[in-house]
Enzyme design. Structure first.
Site, PDB file in Angstrom:
ATOM      1  N   ASP A 177      30.101   4.299 -17.074  1.00  0.00           N
ATOM      2  CA  ASP A 177      29.937   5.729 -16.836  1.00  0.00           C
ATOM      3  C   ASP A 177      31.237   6.311 -16.276  1.00  0.00           C
ATOM      4  O   ASP A 177      32.249   5.616 -16.147  1.00  0.00           O
ATOM      5  CB  ASP A 177      28.727   6.015 -15.937  1.00  0.00           C
ATOM      6  CG  ASP A 177      28.913   5.592 -14.480  1.00  0.00           C
ATOM      7  OD1 ASP A 177      30.063   5.522 -14.001  1.00  0.00           O
ATOM      8  OD2 ASP A 177      27.901   5.343 -13.803  1.00  0.00           O
ATOM      9  N   LEU A 179      32.465   6.982 -13.515  1.00  0.00           N
ATOM     10  CA  LEU A 179      33.057   6.562 -12.249  1.00  0.00           C
ATOM     11  C   LEU A 179      33.327   5.058 -12.171  1.00  0.00           C
ATOM     12  O   LEU A 179      33.767   4.578 -11.129  1.00  0.00           O
ATOM     13  CB  LEU A 179      32.149   6.980 -11.084  1.00  0.00           C
ATOM     14  CG  LEU A 179      31.873   8.478 -10.980  1.00  0.00           C
ATOM     15  CD1 LEU A 179      30.953   8.767  -9.805  1.00  0.00           C
ATOM     16  CD2 LEU A 179      33.161   9.278 -10.861  1.00  0.00           C
ATOM     17  N   LYS A 180      33.077   4.318 -13.240  1.00  0.00           N
ATOM     18  CA  LYS A 180      33.244   2.874 -13.186  1.00  0.00           C
ATOM     19  C   LYS A 180      34.718   2.485 -13.390  1.00  0.00           C
ATOM     20  O   LYS A 180      35.590   3.346 -13.566  1.00  0.00           O
ATOM     21  CB  LYS A 180      32.362   2.200 -14.227  1.00  0.00           C
ATOM     22  CG  LYS A 180      30.875   2.345 -13.932  1.00  0.00           C
ATOM     23  CD  LYS A 180      30.506   1.771 -12.578  1.00  0.00           C
ATOM     24  CE  LYS A 180      29.007   1.680 -12.336  1.00  0.00           C
ATOM     25  NZ  LYS A 180      28.331   2.966 -12.262  1.00  0.00           N
ATOM     26  N   ASN A 181      34.999   1.176 -13.371  1.00  0.00           N
ATOM     27  CA  ASN A 181      36.390   0.704 -13.455  1.00  0.00           C
ATOM     28  C   ASN A 181      37.069   1.134 -14.745  1.00  0.00           C
ATOM     29  O   ASN A 181      38.286   1.331 -14.782  1.00  0.00           O
ATOM     30  CB  ASN A 181      36.439  -0.814 -13.287  1.00  0.00           C
ATOM     31  CG  ASN A 181      36.160  -1.230 -11.856  1.00  0.00           C
ATOM     32  OD1 ASN A 181      35.871  -0.398 -10.995  1.00  0.00           O
ATOM     33  ND2 ASN A 181      36.251  -2.521 -11.585  1.00  0.00           N
ATOM     34  N   ILE A 182      36.312   1.225 -15.840  1.00  0.00           N
ATOM     35  CA  ILE A 182      36.733   1.991 -17.015  1.00  0.00           C
ATOM     36  C   ILE A 182      35.565   2.889 -17.397  1.00  0.00           C
ATOM     37  O   ILE A 182      34.414   2.589 -17.079  1.00  0.00           O
ATOM     38  CB  ILE A 182      37.140   1.114 -18.222  1.00  0.00           C
ATOM     39  CG1 ILE A 182      35.935   0.363 -18.797  1.00  0.00           C
ATOM     40  CG2 ILE A 182      38.279   0.175 -17.871  1.00  0.00           C
ATOM     41  CD1 ILE A 182      36.186  -0.264 -20.155  1.00  0.00           C
TER      42      ILE A 182
END
Length: 375
Positions: A177, A179-182
């Site tokens: 999503d 806000l994740k690392n990608i």
């Protein structure tokens, strides 16, 4: 306001979207297959199935494993509600277990105490990107003949004993999503070892549709299909995959930046006796969030002070056994989760993302120091 989390996107992502839009088809297509292949190569994983979200990945995995009404799944209460909703959506019961206070990772001893004859699976959560004790976890699963569905939403890029999370294990679920690392905008992936299970997941993510071949097995009869089992509209789109392909190329630099930021916090906060960072080895962990424990009952006061200074902070997460939705499922049964109850009043998530500048970091740390010096 300095945001607690934010995506890191730029001109490359915009160009990838323009190109994908120009292809004229935006559903499950060649870019999704390319993203799956790129993720497979990055992880060194045997099977990758891209889906529409991390929650979809968890739900689809459980359904494909045959988990449903009358079953129980063991999961830490201190996690995102997506875990509990995914379990409950199958008709199974999410059984909450406690966590370790220094890491917020699944307490395997407490989990084993809460097992019952109805338990079918364990759902560990790699909180903040930090893998749980996977050796102990899989030993526990083997002793009780349980499946494992790892919630690795925070852990893309993290390693365990020299191996990337997702390169081994039973079933591993990632989230992409915003806000994740990608980020793929929205998206997720299921990683598994079993080719038969992966093929079932691929059919189920597209409403259970199977398109048979006619004569030559490479020729698919496009207009005709059959449906033999349950399915969902959980496939990833070409547009989401286009973003993911660019972001995956940037992941090594994202990981380095996140590790550098987390180490900076660890060093800067070391002198504050009432602030306890989580115990995480940033040589092996790709941090998704940076969480501290604020002792002395002053967490909420600190959070409000930071907001007054233009710094957003958050709480990850409200324990799921507190929610009315799951209390109704438990029908009056209560759970002993003393660590979860205590740390819920102490945890605070500080800003951690690749858009933070040195002045941002200085302002955050100086604000924390000012709070403790003046109160």
């Amino acid at each position: 306001m300095i945001k607690v989390s934010a995506p890191a996107v730029g001109a490359e992502e915009l160009e990838a979207l323009r190109s994908a839009l120009g292809e004229g088809y935006y559903g499950h297509g060649r870019l999704v297959l390319a993203f799956e292949k790129a993720l497979l190569d990055y992880l060194g994983a045997p099977q990758v199935v891209a889906v529409s979200s991390g929650t979809a990945a968890l739900h689809l995995s459980l359904v494909a494993l045959g988990i449903g009404p009358g079953d129980e799944v063991m999961v830490p209460s201190l996690t995102f509600v997506g875990c509990f909703q995914a379990i409950a959506a199958t008709g199974a019961l999410p059984v909450p277990c406690d966590v370790h206070p220094d890491t917020l990772l699944m307490d395997l001893e407490d989990a084993e105490r809460k097992l019952s004859p109805a338990t079918r699976a364990l759902m560990p959560v790699h909180f903040a990107g930090n893998p749980c004790d996977l050796t102990g976890l899989y030993d526990l699963a083997a002793r009780h003949d349980l499946r494992v569905v790892e919630d690795a939403a925070h852990a893309l890029g993290s390693t365990y004993q020299g191996r990337k999370i997702g390169s081994f294990g039973d079933v591993v679920c990632f989230s992409f999503d915003s806000l994740k690392n990608i980020t793929c905008g929205e998206g997720g992936a299921i990683i598994c070892q079993d080719a038969t299970l992966a093929e079932r997941l691929r059919q189920m993510r597209l409403l259970g549709i199977t398109r048979p071949t006619v004569g030559d097995p490479t020729q698919v009869k496009r207009w005709f299909y059959t449906v033999r089992e349950p399915g969902f509209r959980y496939h990833m789109s070409n547009l989401n995959a286009a973003l993911g392909l660019v972001q995956l190329d940037k992941l090594p630099s994202f990981i380095s930046a996140r590790q550098r930021l987390a180490r900076f916090y660890d060093q800067a906060l070391a002198g504050l006796e009432t602030v306890r960072p989580l115990k995480i080895d940033y040589q092996t962990v790709a941090p998704h969030i940076y969480v501290i424990r604020v002792t002395g009952g002053r967490r909420n006061e600190l959070m409000e002070f930071l907001r007054e200074q233009g710094i957003e902070a958050s709480i990850n997460y409200i324990p799921n056994h507190h929610h009315e939705r799951f209390q109704a499922l438990y029908q009056g049964k209560t759970w002993s989760l003393p660590v979860t109850e205590r740390v819920f009043g102490e945890i605070l998530t500080l800003p951690l993302h690749c858009n933070l500048t040195p002045p941002d970091l200085d302002h955050i740390v100086s604000s924390l120091q000012t709070f403790w010096a003046t109160r």
